[in-house]
Design an enzyme around this catalytic site. Structure first.
Site, PDB file in Angstrom:
ATOM      1  N   LYS A 268       0.972  -1.579   0.245  1.00 12.93           N
ATOM      2  CA  LYS A 268       0.386  -0.148  -0.013  1.00 12.93           C
ATOM      3  C   LYS A 268       0.924   1.243   0.184  1.00 12.93           C
ATOM      4  O   LYS A 268       0.415   1.968  -0.967  1.00 12.93           O
ATOM      5  CB  LYS A 268      -1.289   0.226   1.429  1.00 12.93           C
ATOM      6  CG  LYS A 268      -2.171  -1.437   1.123  1.00 12.93           C
ATOM      7  CD  LYS A 268      -2.693  -1.510   1.906  1.00 12.93           C
ATOM      8  CE  LYS A 268      -3.877  -3.234   2.029  1.00 12.93           C
ATOM      9  NZ  LYS A 268      -4.270  -3.406   3.312  1.00 12.93           N
TER      10      LYS A 268
ATOM     11  N   GLN B  49      -5.647  -1.714   8.990  1.00 16.89           N
ATOM     12  CA  GLN B  49      -4.864  -3.355   8.705  1.00 16.89           C
ATOM     13  C   GLN B  49      -5.345  -4.605   9.414  1.00 16.89           C
ATOM     14  O   GLN B  49      -4.956  -4.697  10.404  1.00 16.89           O
ATOM     15  CB  GLN B  49      -3.591  -3.350   8.654  1.00 16.89           C
ATOM     16  CG  GLN B  49      -2.286  -4.737   7.542  1.00 16.89           C
ATOM     17  CD  GLN B  49      -3.477  -4.804   5.836  1.00 16.89           C
ATOM     18  OE1 GLN B  49      -3.095  -3.849   5.357  1.00 16.89           O
ATOM     19  NE2 GLN B  49      -3.762  -5.611   5.781  1.00 16.89           N
TER      20      GLN B  49
ATOM     21  N   ASP C 243     -11.289   1.428   3.341  1.00 15.62           N
ATOM     22  CA  ASP C 243     -11.540   0.034   3.004  1.00 15.62           C
ATOM     23  C   ASP C 243     -13.080  -0.162   2.295  1.00 15.62           C
ATOM     24  O   ASP C 243     -12.767  -1.497   1.648  1.00 15.62           O
ATOM     25  CB  ASP C 243     -10.908  -0.594   4.258  1.00 15.62           C
ATOM     26  CG  ASP C 243      -9.905  -1.266   4.323  1.00 15.62           C
ATOM     27  OD1 ASP C 243      -9.455  -2.135   2.458  1.00 15.62           O
ATOM     28  OD2 ASP C 243      -9.051  -1.782   4.864  1.00 15.62           O
TER      29      ASP C 243
END
Ligand code: NAD
Length: 287
Positions: free
Chosen positions: A52, A96, A119
């Site tokens: 990322k 995460q 997300d």
């Protein structure tokens, strides 16, 4: 001979589109920033976070990394999320997963401002997807739709079967296929006669988490097959939920593993960040 849907190439095109948009926003005085929070040092999570970061560098998105120890309390993590929610320089916040067992993932995800939900896992984003409102799309399912469309398959009116009903892949992928006017069936571990259902599919999306579960006997001739699964086999080679060698001779198009769905997730994350920055700037009158 089946078309091998090239997720690497398609994700590169999307990252280049985002790069252009980020540059355009920058010219107009809007910087794009993604905050990435990692708890502990799980090696797989570190690889994902690293990917990322690299994609942020490529697209011109500033990334802020927060590495918290495994022992961090839920309150401390929630306090950081709250601080980032209130930081106007941060457009996207990503925690995460997985988180350690003593922290509630759902509580942490719900604490992220829906306007910074890069997300697309927040319950408000899930609701927006369900009702067709504007909201951030979960990255892997959004990437699946891009792969299908950009490789030349139209979804409208097609028989679409999704195998798997997780909140992060199966369910949202099914909702997106429905939004594209597909006729959608969702299969799961309790589905009877899976083979009969999957054999009806013009477009078959497989997100099961079982290596090579789907062989040619599950697939209609000429179908488009999207394989979301990622596994490492005994020889340390990557494979998917679909038995590629068995299925590819009979289908019209198929994603490989690696190089199919995998690279799309990060590209769609970058797209969400740029969109968050643009929407935020529009809201505050900067654009
Ligand atoms: P999950 O374990 O949360 O869900 C699996 C789903 O498959 C469940 O809904 C279950 O009902 C269904 N299922 C299990 N066994 C079945 C069977 N025999 N027949 C029919 N259905 C069955 O998994 P997930 O998070 O959705 O991930 C699925 C796969 O996709 C995994 O291999 C994961 O690593 C991979 N994945 C890849 C990406 C990416 O490429 N970026 C992202 C997320 C997940």
């Amino acid at each position: 001979m089946a078309l091998r849907i090239d997720g690497k190439a398609i994700s590169q095109i999307i990252k280049d589109e985002v790069k252009e948009e980020v540059a355009e926003l920058k010219k107009r005085g809007v910087d794009v920033c993604l905050a990435v929070i990692q708890v502990g040092d799980d090696p797989a999570s570190s690889v994902y976070v690293g990917n990322k970061k690299k994609a942020c560098e490529y697209t011109g998105i500033r990334s802020e990394a927060y590495n918290l120890p495994e022992s961090v309390s839920e309150e401390e993590l929630l306090a950081l999320v709250d601080r980032l929610n209130n930081d106007s320089a941060v457009n996207g916040i990503l925690v995460q997963l997985p988180l350690p067992a003593h922290i509630s993932e759902s509580r942490v995800i719900e604490a992220i401002s829906p306007e910074k939900d890069a997300d697309g896992f927040h319950i408000q984003s899930a609701g927006a997807l369900m009702t067709g409102e504007r909201g951030f799309l979960p990255c892997t399912p959004a990437g699946i739709i891009e792969l299908i469309k950009r490789s030349g398959t139209s979804i409208e009116g097609k028989e679409c079967v999704v195998v798997g009903r997780s909140n992060i892949v199966g369910k949202p992928a099914a909702m997106l296929l429905l939004r594209e006017n597909g006729t959608v069936t969702i299969c799961h571990s309790k589905t009877k006669n899976l083979r009969e259902v999957t054999k009806r599919a013009d477009i078959l999306v497989v997100a099961v988490g079982k290596p090579k579960l789907i062989d040619a006997s599950y697939v209609k001739e000429g179908a488009v097959v999207i394989d979301v699964g990622i596994h490492r086999n005994s020889e340390n080679k990557l494979c998917g939920d679909v038995d590629f060698d068995s299925v590819s001779p009979i289908v019209s198009a198929i994603t490989p593993v690696p190089g199919g769905v995998g690279p799309m997730t990060v590209a769609m994350l970058m797209k969400n960040c740029a969109e968050a920055a643009r929407l935020g700037a529009e809201k505050t009158g900067k654009l």
